[in-house]
Scaffold this active site. Structure first.
Site, PDB file in Angstrom:
ATOM      1  N   ASP A 264     -24.894  23.429 -12.243  1.00 46.95           N
ATOM      2  CA  ASP A 264     -23.797  22.721 -11.650  1.00 46.95           C
ATOM      3  C   ASP A 264     -22.561  22.794 -12.688  1.00 46.95           C
ATOM      4  O   ASP A 264     -22.808  23.173 -13.876  1.00 46.95           O
ATOM      5  CB  ASP A 264     -24.434  21.058 -11.573  1.00 46.95           C
ATOM      6  CG  ASP A 264     -23.467  20.426 -10.746  1.00 46.95           C
ATOM      7  OD1 ASP A 264     -23.636  20.243  -9.536  1.00 46.95           O
ATOM      8  OD2 ASP A 264     -22.267  19.675 -11.277  1.00 46.95           O
TER       9      ASP A 264
ATOM     10  N   ASP B 111     -19.617  27.369 -14.265  1.00 43.49           N
ATOM     11  CA  ASP B 111     -18.950  27.710 -12.968  1.00 43.49           C
ATOM     12  C   ASP B 111     -19.305  29.069 -12.202  1.00 43.49           C
ATOM     13  O   ASP B 111     -18.921  29.987 -13.159  1.00 43.49           O
ATOM     14  CB  ASP B 111     -17.303  27.867 -13.671  1.00 43.49           C
ATOM     15  CG  ASP B 111     -16.328  28.170 -12.430  1.00 43.49           C
ATOM     16  OD1 ASP B 111     -16.527  28.132 -11.283  1.00 43.49           O
ATOM     17  OD2 ASP B 111     -15.167  27.968 -12.824  1.00 43.49           O
TER      18      ASP B 111
ATOM     19  N   ASN C  11     -25.436  27.402  -3.252  1.00 44.94           N
ATOM     20  CA  ASN C  11     -25.183  26.064  -2.599  1.00 44.94           C
ATOM     21  C   ASN C  11     -23.719  25.531  -3.112  1.00 44.94           C
ATOM     22  O   ASN C  11     -23.312  24.718  -2.426  1.00 44.94           O
ATOM     23  CB  ASN C  11     -26.140  24.962  -2.853  1.00 44.94           C
ATOM     24  CG  ASN C  11     -25.994  23.473  -2.448  1.00 44.94           C
ATOM     25  OD1 ASN C  11     -25.851  23.150  -1.272  1.00 44.94           O
ATOM     26  ND2 ASN C  11     -25.582  22.621  -3.495  1.00 44.94           N
TER      27      ASN C  11
ATOM     28  N   SER D 133     -20.824  26.219   6.085  1.00 43.52           N
ATOM     29  CA  SER D 133     -20.286  25.244   6.931  1.00 43.52           C
ATOM     30  C   SER D 133     -20.122  25.791   8.168  1.00 43.52           C
ATOM     31  O   SER D 133     -19.760  26.786   8.627  1.00 43.52           O
ATOM     32  CB  SER D 133     -18.935  24.628   6.248  1.00 43.52           C
ATOM     33  OG  SER D 133     -18.628  23.821   7.143  1.00 43.52           O
TER      34      SER D 133
ATOM     35  N   TYR E  98     -10.723  27.619   3.766  1.00 44.66           N
ATOM     36  CA  TYR E  98     -11.958  27.204   3.590  1.00 44.66           C
ATOM     37  C   TYR E  98     -12.809  27.907   4.608  1.00 44.66           C
ATOM     38  O   TYR E  98     -14.066  28.524   4.216  1.00 44.66           O
ATOM     39  CB  TYR E  98     -11.934  26.002   3.566  1.00 44.66           C
ATOM     40  CG  TYR E  98     -13.765  25.286   3.521  1.00 44.66           C
ATOM     41  CD1 TYR E  98     -14.152  25.282   2.399  1.00 44.66           C
ATOM     42  CD2 TYR E  98     -14.168  24.804   4.613  1.00 44.66           C
ATOM     43  CE1 TYR E  98     -15.312  24.772   2.356  1.00 44.66           C
ATOM     44  CE2 TYR E  98     -15.275  24.223   4.498  1.00 44.66           C
ATOM     45  CZ  TYR E  98     -16.009  24.216   3.214  1.00 44.66           C
ATOM     46  OH  TYR E  98     -17.339  23.684   3.416  1.00 44.66           O
TER      47      TYR E  98
ATOM     48  N   LYS F 179     -16.131  30.599   3.888  1.00 41.55           N
ATOM     49  CA  LYS F 179     -17.221  30.664   4.359  1.00 41.55           C
ATOM     50  C   LYS F 179     -17.907  31.658   5.198  1.00 41.55           C
ATOM     51  O   LYS F 179     -18.929  32.100   5.425  1.00 41.55           O
ATOM     52  CB  LYS F 179     -17.594  29.163   4.797  1.00 41.55           C
ATOM     53  CG  LYS F 179     -17.435  27.924   3.931  1.00 41.55           C
ATOM     54  CD  LYS F 179     -18.498  28.014   2.867  1.00 41.55           C
ATOM     55  CE  LYS F 179     -18.709  27.035   2.015  1.00 41.55           C
ATOM     56  NZ  LYS F 179     -19.730  27.089   1.043  1.00 41.55           N
TER      57      LYS F 179
ATOM     58  N   ILE G 260     -23.123  16.086   6.262  1.00 38.00           N
ATOM     59  CA  ILE G 260     -24.330  15.639   5.679  1.00 38.00           C
ATOM     60  C   ILE G 260     -23.762  14.606   4.720  1.00 38.00           C
ATOM     61  O   ILE G 260     -22.656  14.362   4.209  1.00 38.00           O
ATOM     62  CB  ILE G 260     -24.692  16.683   4.955  1.00 38.00           C
ATOM     63  CG1 ILE G 260     -25.007  17.934   5.621  1.00 38.00           C
ATOM     64  CG2 ILE G 260     -26.001  16.241   4.075  1.00 38.00           C
ATOM     65  CD1 ILE G 260     -26.117  17.840   6.622  1.00 38.00           C
TER      66      ILE G 260
END
Length: 305
Positions: free
Chosen positions: A45, A71, A98, A158, A171, A175, A204
């Site tokens: 993370d 990162d 993820n 996404s 974005y 993806k 979600i």
């Protein structure tokens, strides 16, 4: 009661899994599910305290786990983490890409300007994590998988990347780029016993989305856009991601699997209307009588960790 001869198809005993962005939400749940199936889990993370907290949860269940904060858009940090995991737990055999956001400090509820009002300095952060992070982590983990004779790569994208999103164009492009990379990569590594797939998420209940649905009326409007009449819980995509990491999914590769409550490509407009209606006035629509365009829709499309 034993699951019989098929039980082993869902077990991950002895496998080493690296889950990025696993400090909360979907990533945390994936880490817990993989561990429940017997995997040793490395928790990545951006925020070290979140990674350590999830490791504590895992160890409390008797699982083997380690924290590897960092990162994912920093290739040096990624390579160092994979080396540390290999030394402590063994070669990474399962990679779950993820991690994904617009930068560590930006709220997903902040209004998003149209693409032509942004600059490379602004959209670079979308590309760094959502696309480059996938490339870096996959690149660092692949040699170990080849040496071990196989592996699993599961990348979380996404629905914005599947069907487009006008106010998240970069974005969505990042993806979609990750999904395109996974399709090509899957063909390149199939001969080494490595499978690679994407899981595309709808809204979600992650912390950013939770903040957007505090208003019961807003939640109702969003839920109406989904045939299953609820938003997703972290367990929904986590179960699919875990399945794709198991031997049971050994003949599934190069695919993008939507986990989105039944929303089909042709249902995108009603879904957007539900999300738009719940967002409240944006800077462009306030006082104009026009429908607001941003807000919690952005959280719903952007949240995956």
């Amino acid at each position: 009661m034993s699951g019989g001869p098929f039980e082993s198809l869902l077990r991950l005993d002895g496998k080493v899994a690296l889950v990025t962005g696993a400090g909360q939400g979907v990533g945390r749940t994936v880490a817990l599910m993989l561990a429940a199936q017997g995997a040793k889990v490395a928790v990545n993370d951006y925020h070290a305290d979140r990674a350590e907290a999830v490791v504590g949860e895992l160890r409390a269940t008797g699982a083997t786990a380690m924290a590897c904060p960092g990162d994912v858009s920093d290739y040096g940090a990624v390579a160092a983490n994979v080396a540390a995991i290999t030394e402590e737990l063994g070669p990474v055999g399962i990679l779950v890409n993820n991690a994904g956001n617009a930068g560590p400090n930006e709220s997903p509820l902040a209004p998003a300007p149209p693409f032509w009002e942004e600059s490379p300095a602004t959209w670079g952060r979308w590309l760094d994590v959502n696309l480059n992070g996938v490339l870096y982590c996959t690149h660092a983990a692949t040699p170990g998988m080849i040496a071990e004779g196989g592996g699993r790569v599961v990348t979380v994208i996404s629905d914005a990347g599947r069907v487009g999103e006008p106010h998240l164009a970069v974005y969505a492009g990042a993806k979609a780029g990750a999904a395109g990379f996974v399709r090509g990569y899957a063909k390149a590594v199939a001969r080494y016993g490595i499978t690679a797939n994407c899981v595309a998420l709808g809204a979600i209940r992650t912390p950013p989305v939770e903040a957007a649905i505090q208003d019961p009326d807003a939640l109702k409007k969003i839920v109406r856009a989904y045939p299953l009449r609820r938003i997703g819980e972290p367990e929904d995509p986590a179960a699919m991601i875990t399945f794709l990491a198991t031997p049971a999914a050994g003949w599934v590769t190069g695919q993008t699997v939507p986990v989105n409550g039944g929303v089909l490509d042709g249902d995108v407009r009603p879904l957007r209307r539900g999300l738009i209606a719940s967002s409240g006035p944006s800077r462009r629509s306030a006082g104009s009588g026009r429908r607001p365009r941003r807000g919690c829709r952005r959280a719903a499309c952007a949240a995956r960790a």
